[in-house]
Design a protein around this motif. Structure first.
Motif: not given
Lengths: 176, 311
Positions: A67-69, A83-85, A115, A118-119
């Motif tokens: 969602t945030l991406y 929701h949570r990643t 995303e 980024d991890f």
């Protein structure tokens, strides 16, 4: 009206076959599986369990909420619920299998790749989808495909899984 | 599923229980972002968030700034020093001028109650109240609710004592609204001069005895003694305040076994709580600070994330 294009038995068979293919092509060493919320995450868990059944080794399993991406936050009106990643392991050096239910425009996968990166810095990322439908908007292609489908722009391909929808099938429905 | 419709976040008084719960749920997901190596998501890329602080603040401003930056927004700091405020410009005019430069959100703190609301009415940009005198500080209330819910698993049915300078506290007011809406009961405790008459109307019980508050409560929420706000004296001396309302480890033992301690910061060590209490395992003070980022990210996402051009 909904047109059924995949039944439970076929879905099970496809997941079994794909899991074997993944193991053959990606190997068991450094393999990690990440599913995209929400049905991709359910499928990811099933693939991981299948592979673990063969190798008897636990595979690191994660879940992405993209969602945030998204690139369409302001286009779709009220924001979607976030929701949570959960990536409970280090991605760097891993051979990551990214899993989603339907590949369509490619935009979700674009967001998921951003995303993931980024991890950490995975060695390889490969994409598995249960359904590959036409009308891609970005140059993104899957590595493992359950089934290819043609559908019109005004139609939606819906994967239903017992964990989220209380039944197992793939249907094509006309958008209202 | 609920959808967020408001342009601004001004008070917890005006929010429904569902809206408060929706923000808290959203904040849960944002908490994880701050645990990543790359503590940044691209959600608000290209958006500009303005800290419009007419009153000095370090921690709230810093918390909002970090929250905005972790969402990839640009942050503009408009602080009172050397600004046009000293040249006689009204807060609304200041906001309108900055809005004309095309920004997406104002975070407003002002020493007069109601100024954030006044600005919100006059601009199209989203406005977040970051504290208006002793009126409200909604994101502080939300981060406290978030912390309580995370620790206790629920809010309904809990008893929370808010202790100290209720009179001058916007934090107390936002917390009373939030806690009572979510089904907790609130005890207000402090010297009679610092508890205004009529607070019972907000649904809170009042006691002047710290002992009683400790015995009855699941959580003790200590407010800072705001010495800078007290132009008159509301209690005879700091020593007397400490004697009657200061919290030490001995008193902590008189409460329930899992009694928790909260404080909005900055703490006056040795006045409202002793260091040994602030640093005990019962203290949630630093977790409140951590959760402040997640809650403010959620609020920024809800207010700024959706605003499309044709809104």
């Amino acid at each position: 009206m909904a047109k059924e294009v995949m039944k439970k038995a076929e879905m099970e068979r496809i997941i079994a076959t794909l899991s074997k293919e993944v193991l053959k092509e990606m190997g068991r060493k450094n393999l990690a599986i990440v599913g995209i919320r929400k049905r991709g995450a359910i499928l990811a868990k099933r693939v991981a369990e299948r592979i673990e059944g063969i190798t008897k080794n636990e595979i690191p399993l994660g879940t992405l909420d993209i969602t945030l991406y998204r690139d369409d936050l302001s286009a779709i009106g009220p924001q979607p619920v976030v929701h949570r990643t959960e990536i409970p392991f280090d991605l760097t050096g891993k051979n990551v299998l990214l899993v989603d239910d339907v590949l369509y425009t490619g935009r979700t996968i674009r967001a998921a790749l951003d995303e993931l990166i980024d991890f950490g810095r995975p060695e390889v990322i490969k994409l598995l989808v249960l359904i590959d439908r036409d009308n891609r908007e970005l140059p993104i292609q899957p590595d493992f495909i359950g089934k290819r489908l043609m559908a019109r722009k005004n139609e939606m391909v819906e994967v239903k899984l017992k964990e989220s929808d209380a039944k197992e099938e793939v249907v094509i429905i006309k958008k209202k | 599923m609920m959808r967020w419709k408001r342009k601004d976040l001004l008070t917890l008084e005006e929010l429904s229980k569902e809206e408060i719960e929706f923000i808290l749920e959203t904040a849960k997901s944002f908490k994880e972002v701050s645990t990543r190596d790359v503590k940044k998501v691209p959600t608000l890329r290209g958006k500009t968030i303005v800290n419009l602080f007419f009153e000095p603040s370090t921690r709230t401003r810093t918390s909002f700034e970090l929250a905005a930056k972790r969402l990839s927004a640009d942050v503009l700091d408009f602080s009172i020093g050397g600004s046009s405020v000293s040249k006689g410009e009204s807060p609304v005019d200041t906001a309108r001028n900055i809005e004309a430069m095309k920004v997406d959100c104002f975070i407003v703190r002002h020493s007069v109650a109601g100024v954030p609301k006044l600005i919100a009415k006059e601009v199209k940009t989203a406005v977040i109240n970051a504290g208006d005198d002793s009126h409200e500080h909604p994101t502080q209330g939300l981060l406290d609710l978030f912390t309580i819910r995370e620790k206790k698993g629920k809010i309904k049915g809990l008893k929370i004592a808010i202790i100290g300078d209720i009179r001058h506290s916007r934090v107390a007011r936002s917390n009373i609204w939030g806690l009572t809406k979510l089904g907790a009961s609130v005890i207000l405790c402090g010297p009679p001069t610092l508890i205004p008459l009529g607070m019972e109307k907000m649904g809170a019980e009042v006691t002047f005895s710290l002992k009683e508050a400790i015995k009855k409560s699941d959580i003790l929420y200590f407010l800072r003694v705001q010495r800078e706000r007290q132009k008159e004296t509301f209690f005879p001396s700091i020593q007397e305040y400490v004697h009657l309302y200061g919290m030490d480890l001995e008193s902590l033992k008189e409460g329930k076994k899992d009694l928790l301690i909260m404080h909005p910061g900055p703490i006056n060590r040795g006045i409202e709580i002793k260091s040994e209490v602030a640093e005990s395992t019962s203290s949630l003070i630093l977790e409140q600070v951590t959760n402040g980022i997640a809650v403010r990210m959620a609020v920024l996402y809800l207010l700024v994330g959706k605003r499309s051009k044709n809104d």
